[in-house]
Every structure is written in C-alpha cells, then in structure tokens.
Write a protein that holds these residues in place. Structure first.
Motif, PDB file in Angstrom:
ATOM      1  N   LYS A   1      15.794 -17.185   0.337  1.00 44.85           N
ATOM      2  CA  LYS A   1      14.850 -17.700  -0.671  1.00 44.85           C
ATOM      3  C   LYS A   1      14.693 -16.731  -1.829  1.00 44.85           C
ATOM      4  O   LYS A   1      14.752 -17.112  -3.000  1.00 44.85           O
ATOM      5  CB  LYS A   1      13.463 -17.960  -0.028  1.00 44.85           C
ATOM      6  N   SER A   2      14.495 -15.454  -1.493  1.00 43.11           N
ATOM      7  CA  SER A   2      14.313 -14.458  -2.548  1.00 43.11           C
ATOM      8  C   SER A   2      15.572 -14.344  -3.401  1.00 43.11           C
ATOM      9  O   SER A   2      15.496 -14.194  -4.619  1.00 43.11           O
ATOM     10  CB  SER A   2      13.986 -13.093  -1.943  1.00 43.11           C
ATOM     11  N   THR A   3      16.710 -14.435  -2.745  1.00 42.25           N
ATOM     12  CA  THR A   3      17.979 -14.337  -3.466  1.00 42.25           C
ATOM     13  C   THR A   3      18.119 -15.490  -4.451  1.00 42.25           C
ATOM     14  O   THR A   3      18.430 -15.295  -5.631  1.00 42.25           O
ATOM     15  CB  THR A   3      19.150 -14.363  -2.450  1.00 42.25           C
TER      16      THR A   3
ATOM     17  N   GLY B   1       5.574  -9.753  -3.005  1.00 49.93           N
ATOM     18  CA  GLY B   1       4.529  -9.207  -2.150  1.00 49.93           C
ATOM     19  C   GLY B   1       5.130  -8.591  -0.902  1.00 49.93           C
ATOM     20  O   GLY B   1       4.439  -8.049  -0.053  1.00 49.93           O
ATOM     21  N   GLU B   2       6.436  -8.707  -0.773  1.00 45.51           N
ATOM     22  CA  GLU B   2       7.074  -8.261   0.470  1.00 45.51           C
ATOM     23  C   GLU B   2       7.960  -7.061   0.272  1.00 45.51           C
ATOM     24  O   GLU B   2       8.142  -6.262   1.170  1.00 45.51           O
ATOM     25  CB  GLU B   2       7.920  -9.404   1.042  1.00 45.51           C
ATOM     26  N   GLU B   3       8.551  -6.974  -0.909  1.00 38.96           N
ATOM     27  CA  GLU B   3       9.475  -5.879  -1.146  1.00 38.96           C
ATOM     28  C   GLU B   3       8.970  -5.027  -2.306  1.00 38.96           C
ATOM     29  O   GLU B   3       8.249  -5.524  -3.165  1.00 38.96           O
ATOM     30  CB  GLU B   3      10.858  -6.443  -1.499  1.00 38.96           C
ATOM     31  N   SER B   4       9.377  -3.791  -2.332  1.00 37.96           N
ATOM     32  CA  SER B   4       9.021  -2.935  -3.464  1.00 37.96           C
ATOM     33  C   SER B   4       9.908  -3.312  -4.643  1.00 37.96           C
ATOM     34  O   SER B   4      10.948  -3.946  -4.468  1.00 37.96           O
ATOM     35  CB  SER B   4       9.249  -1.475  -3.090  1.00 37.96           C
TER      36      SER B   4
ATOM     37  N   ILE C   1       6.109 -16.343  -6.935  1.00 36.90           N
ATOM     38  CA  ILE C   1       5.267 -15.561  -6.027  1.00 36.90           C
ATOM     39  C   ILE C   1       5.973 -15.522  -4.681  1.00 36.90           C
ATOM     40  O   ILE C   1       6.117 -16.545  -4.005  1.00 36.90           O
ATOM     41  CB  ILE C   1       3.864 -16.215  -5.858  1.00 36.90           C
ATOM     42  N   ASP C   2       6.423 -14.363  -4.283  1.00 38.38           N
ATOM     43  CA  ASP C   2       7.253 -14.224  -3.087  1.00 38.38           C
ATOM     44  C   ASP C   2       6.584 -13.250  -2.111  1.00 38.38           C
ATOM     45  O   ASP C   2       6.674 -12.054  -2.285  1.00 38.38           O
ATOM     46  CB  ASP C   2       8.638 -13.719  -3.519  1.00 38.38           C
ATOM     47  N   SER C   3       5.891 -13.651  -1.115  1.00 39.49           N
ATOM     48  CA  SER C   3       5.612 -14.999  -0.683  1.00 39.49           C
ATOM     49  C   SER C   3       4.098 -15.256  -0.700  1.00 39.49           C
ATOM     50  O   SER C   3       3.330 -14.305  -0.806  1.00 39.49           O
ATOM     51  CB  SER C   3       6.098 -15.165   0.760  1.00 39.49           C
TER      52      SER C   3
HETATM   53 MG    MG Z   1      12.293 -12.853   0.778  1.00 41.69          MG
END
Ligand code: MG
Ligand code: TYD
Length: 471
Positions: A110-112, A133-136, A180-182
């Motif tokens: 999804k992020s990709t 919100g999940e990765e830096s 907005i992830d996620s």
């Molecule tokens: Mg992701």
C-alpha cells in the motif's frame, strides 16, 4: 441490538475493536459482529471533537435552502495520477474533496503504491503531502530512492497527531492530494482513548475527513486489515469515506490486485493489476498473459476460464483435483472461488451429469491467486472437475465460460464477445460456451463449441478420457 444501545453515561465503556459497537459491561463476544475478545475499555464513547453532538444544549439550527433533483450539476473534476491501473479503479482519477480508504494486509504494498501515485502527481506539478505514521521520513526517503522517485517534490512528514497535521496542511498552497499512512496510527488530542482504538481511529478519521471536505483536497487513508479480510478498526471508517479500495495479493505471487469495493464516483467492479518488482509496483496492462504464464504441460483438471473483471476480459486457469477420499466426509477445498458455488456445481454434476463425487476429495484452485466472483466460471469449473475425475485432458487451446443452472442447463453470460476477443488475442483456438445468447458470427476467429446442458459437456469431456469411464 442489546447492550450496544444502552450506553452508560458515566463509567468505563467497552468498544468492539472490530465493528465499533459500544457496551457498558465487558463481554467475551461482540453481539453486533460476533467477534470474540474484541472488546476493549475506552474512556468514553466521546462525542466527536467539534461535532454537532458536543454542543450539548439546545442549539438553534441554521436554516438552509432546499434544492431540487433537477438543476445544475457538474461532473466531478478528476486528478489523474497517470498510473493507468490506479486511475481505472478510482473511476478516472481522484476527486477533489473526496476521501478514499485503501485497505490491505500489512506488507502487501500500500505504501509503495501510494508513494508512486504521490510522486507521479508531484512530478505533474500538483502539491502532494505524504504523512507517514508508521515509518520515519528516512525510511520513506530510502524507499523512494530505491524506486527512483527521490527527485519528485512530494512533501513528506512522519507525524501522528491529526490536529498538528491539519494545522500544517493549512499552511501554504492547498494540497491536491494528502496521504495518511495509516489511519490506525493517528490520534487526536480531543479524543480520550489510546491510539489504535476504534474511538481514536473514528475521531481522527472524522477530523481528517472534515479537513478534506472543507479544503477540497483529496484524502487517502491507508488501513490495515485483519486475517478475515475485514478492515480492522477502519471498518468503522468505511461508511464515512467516498470510496473503499482493497489491495490484494497472494504471498507467493508477485502480482497485486487493486479492487474497488465501494465508490461514490465510479464503478466498483474494476480491478487494477500490478506486479511487485525490485523497483516498486509496475502496471500489468495485459493481466491474462500474466495469469496464464507458466501454464504447465496439458494435464487433466485444468481449464481456462474466459472471465471479465470490471470492463476488462481476463483469462485465468481453473485447476481441479478430484481424488478418492480416505475420510468419512470428503474434503472440499477452494482457493479463489466461492465454496458454495463449488458445492452447487458438484451437486449439478452428480444429479444431472451422472458423476459420483461423494467418495472424492475435491480441490479447486484459481491459478495465480486471482479471486473469481463470476457465475460465468461455472462451466470452466465443471470442465476442470470432470477432466480431473475422468483423466481426460481438455484441449489446450480452449477457453470456457457459461453459467450452470440448478437444472443443469448452461446459461448465456454477459459480454461474451469481449471474452472471445481476448481469447483470440492470446492465441486460443476454441471456446466452449452456452448455446443460447447472441450470435457472434465468425468474427472471433475461434472454433465455437456451444453447449445447452451439462450432460453434453460431461459427455464431450468423457469421450476424451483415456480408458477409464465416468463412474
Ligand atoms: Mg505501509
Ligand atoms: P509496503 O508498501 O511497505 O507495504 P504496506 O504499506 O502495504 O504494508 O510494501 C512492503 C513490501 O514490498 C516489502 O515486503 C518489500 C516489497 N517491496 C518490493 O518488493 N519492491 C520495492 O520496490 C518496494 C518499495 C517494496
């Protein structure tokens, strides 16, 4: 409808994390959705921050003008991402001011996908904001670099507080797209629950959706799903958003399917097909070729179904294995198709086709990990089953489509011409199809074999069987 309606005004509240039902006493199972151990204590089913409910007293309403159905309307303008497979599923691009929820298993891509969409839009001169919100930001940047997208002018942030995010988005030029992830990682200071709880997810989503509606930016919320395929937590968000897309794929396969589940601005049955590569997701414009790639040598139990996904014909191999059972109750295992539909086809084959399957395990698989929802696959499934049972190899260059009725009759299906065209395009020479329906002439260039009843189909296949007869 029991406990969920009577909510105590004070004291702890228990909220089902799967569906959002509210209880004032803890219980093991949610009455509303049947999930076990999903209730979690939350401070209060707090009114939405700034929402209508929070004013408490008898506020006087504002008078507004009513309109008629007739009148000026304009087509929703679209923000085209330029990724064809994505634009098709959204119905021709993102709609300004609309909110889209993309669900999928963690790690599916999804992020990709969204980073690629953001980069594509940013390179076309749109302002795009990607909030992770999940990765830096470092991790996101690294991924973008790997995909060769580091040059795209995407505004990036690693934040989880919705008030901060909305305040920041209000600065400068209005973004065309905000990702907005996620949504599960977001929290609002006005909601008194821990991040990740249903109340927080709902409160955060509501605030963000209000931002999208008032600003006119298109908002994409990412939501992770649970094993049973339901969007956990964000399921409570599903009805608030304009479109819900799911991103699916089988672990063992590299391709991914983006499927519309709800879309206020377009058809919901479209799919987009992608392949996960070392450099992100690449579009698959000819899915049939992908699904049929790696087809083995002709063997019993395989039939190619000429299907249609949305507006697009897709050929896919149906594989069946029918083997004598060693169990009291034979097994029926299905991947990629409906269990109940298989049971129906088996019953029809037994009753009208004279096959005995009660002592056989039946395994059915849609090759490549695609999920087929069409009844048109009935005769492809029937052909694969009969082929496996009798050991008859189906002609390698044939496709199958048609719906089987409980009476055993084979019914015509829609868009037959497109199915035939696709089969011809991919080099197939023959099609097994229902005898009713439109006359396509010889335009397809295929040898058309028409069947009116499953008995004819069974007889045709059994005639190819090596020695063994249909028992
Ligand atoms: Mg992701
Ligand atoms: P990701 O987009 O992080 O998934 P999600 O946001 O849905 O959780 O995708 C992660 C997976 O994709 C990970 O297993 C690695 C793989 N991947 C590739 O194979 N190639 C790539 O170029 C990228 C960026 C990821």
């Amino acid at each position: 409808m029991s406990g969920s309606e009577r909510v105590a005004k004070r004291g702890p509240t228990y909220i089902c994390q799967a569906c959002g039902a509210v209880y004032h006493r803890w219980q093991g199972k949610c009455d509303a959705c049947g999930t076990w151990s999903s209730l979690s204590e939350e401070a209060q089913a707090a009114p939405v921050p700034g929402g209508r409910g929070s004013s408490g007293g008898k506020a006087r309403g504002r008078v507004f003008a009513l309109e008629t159905l007739k009148g000026e309307t304009q087509d929703a303008p679209r923000i085209v991402a330029g990724i064809g497979e994505l634009d098709r599923v959204t119905g021709g691009g993102f709609v300004p001011g609309s909110v889209l929820l993309i669900g999928g298993d963690p790690g599916i891509g999804k992020s990709t996908l969204l980073m690629q969409a953001c980069a594509a839009l940013a390179l076309r001169g749109q302002r795009v904001v990607y909030v992770s919100g999940e990765e830096s930001t470092g991790q996101v940047r690294l991924r973008a670099e790997r995909m060769g997208l580091a040059e795209a002018p995407v505004d990036l942030a690693a934040e989880t507080n919705v008030e901060d995010i909305i305040a920041t988005l209000g600065q400068g030029q209005r973004p065309a797209l905000v990702v907005i992830d996620s949504i599960q990682t977001m929290w609002s200071g006005e909601v008194e629950s821990a991040p990740g709880t249903v109340t927080q997810v709902r409160g955060s989503a509501q605030a963000l959706i209000r931002y999208a509606k008032t600003s006119g930016a298109c908002l994409i919320l990412v939501g992770h799903v649970t094993k049973d395929g339901q969007i956990a937590g964000p399921r409570v968000v599903e009805h608030m958003v304009d479109a819900v897309l799911s991103f699916e794929g089988e672990g063992a396969h590299s391709f991914r399917i983006l499927r519309g589940q709800k879309n206020r601005f377009g058809a919901t049955d479209e799919i987009g097909v992608f392949e996960m590569t070392g450099k992100g997701l690449s579009e698959v414009s000819n899915p049939s070729a992908l699904f049929l790639a790696g087809r083995d040598q002709p063997a019993p139990g395989a039939a190619v179904f000429a299907g249609v996904e949305g507006t697009r014909p897709v050929l896919v191999e149906i594989q069946a294995l029918v083997a004598p059972t060693s169990l009291g109750t034979p097994r029926r295992a299905v991947v990629g198709w409906e269990n109940s539909r298989l049971a129906m086809v088996l019953a029809v084959l037994e009753t009208h086709g004279g096959l005995r399957l009660g002592q056989h395990d039946v395994y059915l698989n849609v090759a490549g990990g695609l999920r087929v929802n069409e009844p048109a696959a009935d005769i492809a499934v029937a052909a694969a089953l009969v082929s496996s049972l009798t050991g008859a190899i189906l002609p390698n260059e044939s496709v199958y489509f048609g719906e089987v009725a409980l009476s055993g009759a084979i019914r015509p299906v829609s868009v037959a011409a497109a199915r035939l065209r696709e089969a011809a395009k991919l080099g197939f020479g023959a099609a097994f199809l229902p005898s009713g329906g439109a006359d396509f002439g010889d335009g397809s260039g295929l040898n058309l074999r028409r069947f009116g009843h499953v008995t004819e189909l069974v007889a045709d296949i059994a005639a190819r069987a090596p020695r063994r007869d249909v028992k």
